[in-house]
Design a protein around this motif. Sequence first.
Motif, PDB file in Angstrom:
ATOM      1  N   GLU A  13      -4.145  46.656  29.346  1.00 33.40           N
ATOM      2  CA  GLU A  13      -2.936  46.645  30.160  1.00 33.40           C
ATOM      3  C   GLU A  13      -2.034  45.525  29.648  1.00 33.40           C
ATOM      4  O   GLU A  13      -2.512  44.483  29.207  1.00 33.40           O
ATOM      5  CB  GLU A  13      -3.319  46.375  31.613  1.00 33.40           C
ATOM      6  CG  GLU A  13      -2.169  46.348  32.567  1.00 33.40           C
ATOM      7  CD  GLU A  13      -2.604  46.118  33.999  1.00 33.40           C
ATOM      8  OE1 GLU A  13      -1.727  45.790  34.809  1.00 33.40           O
ATOM      9  OE2 GLU A  13      -3.799  46.241  34.296  1.00 33.40           O
ATOM     10  N   ILE A  14      -0.733  45.741  29.693  1.00 34.82           N
ATOM     11  CA  ILE A  14       0.219  44.696  29.323  1.00 34.82           C
ATOM     12  C   ILE A  14       0.595  43.967  30.603  1.00 34.82           C
ATOM     13  O   ILE A  14       1.177  44.557  31.514  1.00 34.82           O
ATOM     14  CB  ILE A  14       1.487  45.272  28.665  1.00 34.82           C
ATOM     15  CG1 ILE A  14       1.133  46.086  27.433  1.00 34.82           C
ATOM     16  CG2 ILE A  14       2.456  44.138  28.311  1.00 34.82           C
ATOM     17  CD1 ILE A  14       2.303  46.856  26.849  1.00 34.82           C
ATOM     18  N   TYR A  15       0.217  42.720  30.682  1.00 35.69           N
ATOM     19  CA  TYR A  15       0.579  41.905  31.844  1.00 35.69           C
ATOM     20  C   TYR A  15       1.974  41.349  31.613  1.00 35.69           C
ATOM     21  O   TYR A  15       2.329  40.982  30.494  1.00 35.69           O
ATOM     22  CB  TYR A  15      -0.439  40.778  32.051  1.00 35.69           C
ATOM     23  CG  TYR A  15      -1.838  41.306  32.259  1.00 35.69           C
ATOM     24  CD1 TYR A  15      -2.183  41.922  33.459  1.00 35.69           C
ATOM     25  CD2 TYR A  15      -2.784  41.242  31.244  1.00 35.69           C
ATOM     26  CE1 TYR A  15      -3.457  42.434  33.653  1.00 35.69           C
ATOM     27  CE2 TYR A  15      -4.058  41.753  31.429  1.00 35.69           C
ATOM     28  CZ  TYR A  15      -4.385  42.352  32.630  1.00 35.69           C
ATOM     29  OH  TYR A  15      -5.642  42.868  32.816  1.00 35.69           O
ATOM     30  N   VAL A  82       9.478  43.301  17.703  1.00 38.19           N
ATOM     31  CA  VAL A  82       9.282  44.227  16.596  1.00 38.19           C
ATOM     32  C   VAL A  82       9.106  45.627  17.158  1.00 38.19           C
ATOM     33  O   VAL A  82       8.891  45.801  18.356  1.00 38.19           O
ATOM     34  CB  VAL A  82       8.048  43.852  15.734  1.00 38.19           C
ATOM     35  CG1 VAL A  82       8.253  42.514  15.041  1.00 38.19           C
ATOM     36  CG2 VAL A  82       6.772  43.836  16.567  1.00 38.19           C
ATOM     37  N   ASP A  83       9.163  46.630  16.278  1.00 39.48           N
ATOM     38  CA  ASP A  83       8.803  47.978  16.704  1.00 39.48           C
ATOM     39  C   ASP A  83       7.467  48.341  16.061  1.00 39.48           C
ATOM     40  O   ASP A  83       6.936  47.593  15.242  1.00 39.48           O
ATOM     41  CB  ASP A  83       9.902  48.993  16.407  1.00 39.48           C
ATOM     42  CG  ASP A  83      10.177  49.178  14.921  1.00 39.48           C
ATOM     43  OD1 ASP A  83       9.250  49.034  14.111  1.00 39.48           O
ATOM     44  OD2 ASP A  83      11.328  49.474  14.581  1.00 39.48           O
ATOM     45  N   HIS A 102       3.502  35.086  20.031  1.00 38.89           N
ATOM     46  CA  HIS A 102       3.468  36.379  20.721  1.00 38.89           C
ATOM     47  C   HIS A 102       4.713  37.195  20.385  1.00 38.89           C
ATOM     48  O   HIS A 102       5.808  36.633  20.320  1.00 38.89           O
ATOM     49  CB  HIS A 102       3.394  36.174  22.229  1.00 38.89           C
ATOM     50  CG  HIS A 102       2.186  35.411  22.650  1.00 38.89           C
ATOM     51  ND1 HIS A 102       2.161  34.030  22.692  1.00 38.89           N
ATOM     52  CD2 HIS A 102       0.956  35.828  23.005  1.00 38.89           C
ATOM     53  CE1 HIS A 102       0.958  33.639  23.067  1.00 38.89           C
ATOM     54  NE2 HIS A 102       0.204  34.700  23.268  1.00 38.89           N
ATOM     55  N   LEU A 103       4.516  38.484  20.191  1.00 44.75           N
ATOM     56  CA  LEU A 103       5.628  39.384  19.875  1.00 44.75           C
ATOM     57  C   LEU A 103       5.599  40.603  20.789  1.00 44.75           C
ATOM     58  O   LEU A 103       4.609  41.339  20.819  1.00 44.75           O
ATOM     59  CB  LEU A 103       5.506  39.905  18.441  1.00 44.75           C
ATOM     60  CG  LEU A 103       6.039  39.078  17.304  1.00 44.75           C
ATOM     61  CD1 LEU A 103       5.712  39.764  15.975  1.00 44.75           C
ATOM     62  CD2 LEU A 103       7.524  38.865  17.425  1.00 44.75           C
ATOM     63  N   PRO A 104       6.693  40.832  21.509  1.00 40.52           N
ATOM     64  CA  PRO A 104       6.794  42.094  22.226  1.00 40.52           C
ATOM     65  C   PRO A 104       7.069  43.220  21.229  1.00 40.52           C
ATOM     66  O   PRO A 104       7.779  43.019  20.248  1.00 40.52           O
ATOM     67  CB  PRO A 104       7.996  41.907  23.151  1.00 40.52           C
ATOM     68  CG  PRO A 104       8.508  40.536  22.934  1.00 40.52           C
ATOM     69  CD  PRO A 104       7.804  39.939  21.771  1.00 40.52           C
ATOM     70  N   LYS A 110      12.529  49.554  25.488  1.00 42.89           N
ATOM     71  CA  LYS A 110      11.399  49.469  26.415  1.00 42.89           C
ATOM     72  C   LYS A 110      10.208  48.784  25.768  1.00 42.89           C
ATOM     73  O   LYS A 110       9.915  49.007  24.592  1.00 42.89           O
ATOM     74  CB  LYS A 110      10.965  50.860  26.868  1.00 42.89           C
ATOM     75  CG  LYS A 110      12.023  51.616  27.625  1.00 42.89           C
ATOM     76  CD  LYS A 110      11.524  52.999  27.966  1.00 42.89           C
ATOM     77  CE  LYS A 110      12.616  53.798  28.658  1.00 42.89           C
ATOM     78  NZ  LYS A 110      12.182  55.164  28.947  1.00 42.89           N
ATOM     79  N   LEU A 111       9.494  47.985  26.556  1.00 43.25           N
ATOM     80  CA  LEU A 111       8.276  47.340  26.083  1.00 43.25           C
ATOM     81  C   LEU A 111       7.174  48.381  25.938  1.00 43.25           C
ATOM     82  O   LEU A 111       6.856  49.090  26.893  1.00 43.25           O
ATOM     83  CB  LEU A 111       7.844  46.261  27.082  1.00 43.25           C
ATOM     84  CG  LEU A 111       6.575  45.484  26.742  1.00 43.25           C
ATOM     85  CD1 LEU A 111       6.825  44.584  25.526  1.00 43.25           C
ATOM     86  CD2 LEU A 111       6.129  44.654  27.934  1.00 43.25           C
ATOM     87  N   VAL A 112       6.598  48.485  24.730  1.00 42.24           N
ATOM     88  CA  VAL A 112       5.509  49.433  24.495  1.00 42.24           C
ATOM     89  C   VAL A 112       4.221  48.735  24.076  1.00 42.24           C
ATOM     90  O   VAL A 112       3.172  49.376  23.962  1.00 42.24           O
ATOM     91  CB  VAL A 112       5.893  50.509  23.445  1.00 42.24           C
ATOM     92  CG1 VAL A 112       7.038  51.358  23.948  1.00 42.24           C
ATOM     93  CG2 VAL A 112       6.215  49.882  22.098  1.00 42.24           C
TER      94      VAL A 112
END
Length: 142
Positions: A13-15, A82-83, A102-104, A110-112
């Motif tokens: 899960e992404i917190y 990044v994608d 950390h990299l979203p 949208k955050l994936v």
Amino acid sequence: MTIHSILQGRNHEIYSCTADMSVSQAVQILAEKRIGALPVLDGEAVIGIFSERDVLHSIRKYGHAAMDHVVRDVMTADVISVDRSKSAIGALSLMTKRRIRHLPVVEDGKLVGFVSIGDLVKYRIDKIENEAAAMRDYIQSA
């Protein structure tokens, strides 16, 4: 080897937190989940990163009152993301150059996913170990 490859093997899960959440609440999530950072979301869009470093900087700046501030006051708002198509080595290089951990992973705003430098290093080490094992097997069978 891409970010997509790293995310594929996960069921995590992404917190996350919101900018209006108190620093105290966000710190509680970091501590309970034993993680170093949270993406700060406005809906599904990443508007910041809240990390252990932000906690330290806010305590230095505000003292004990830091815990009563909201995340928006102390988060890192200059988000580098990044994608999924980004190479793992490219992401690792980006993190090293920008001194971030950390990299979203964002697509269509949208955050994936969310990766840490530890995730990238682990993936690279696993790949090197697999290549070494394949080479040993090849040599032993020759």
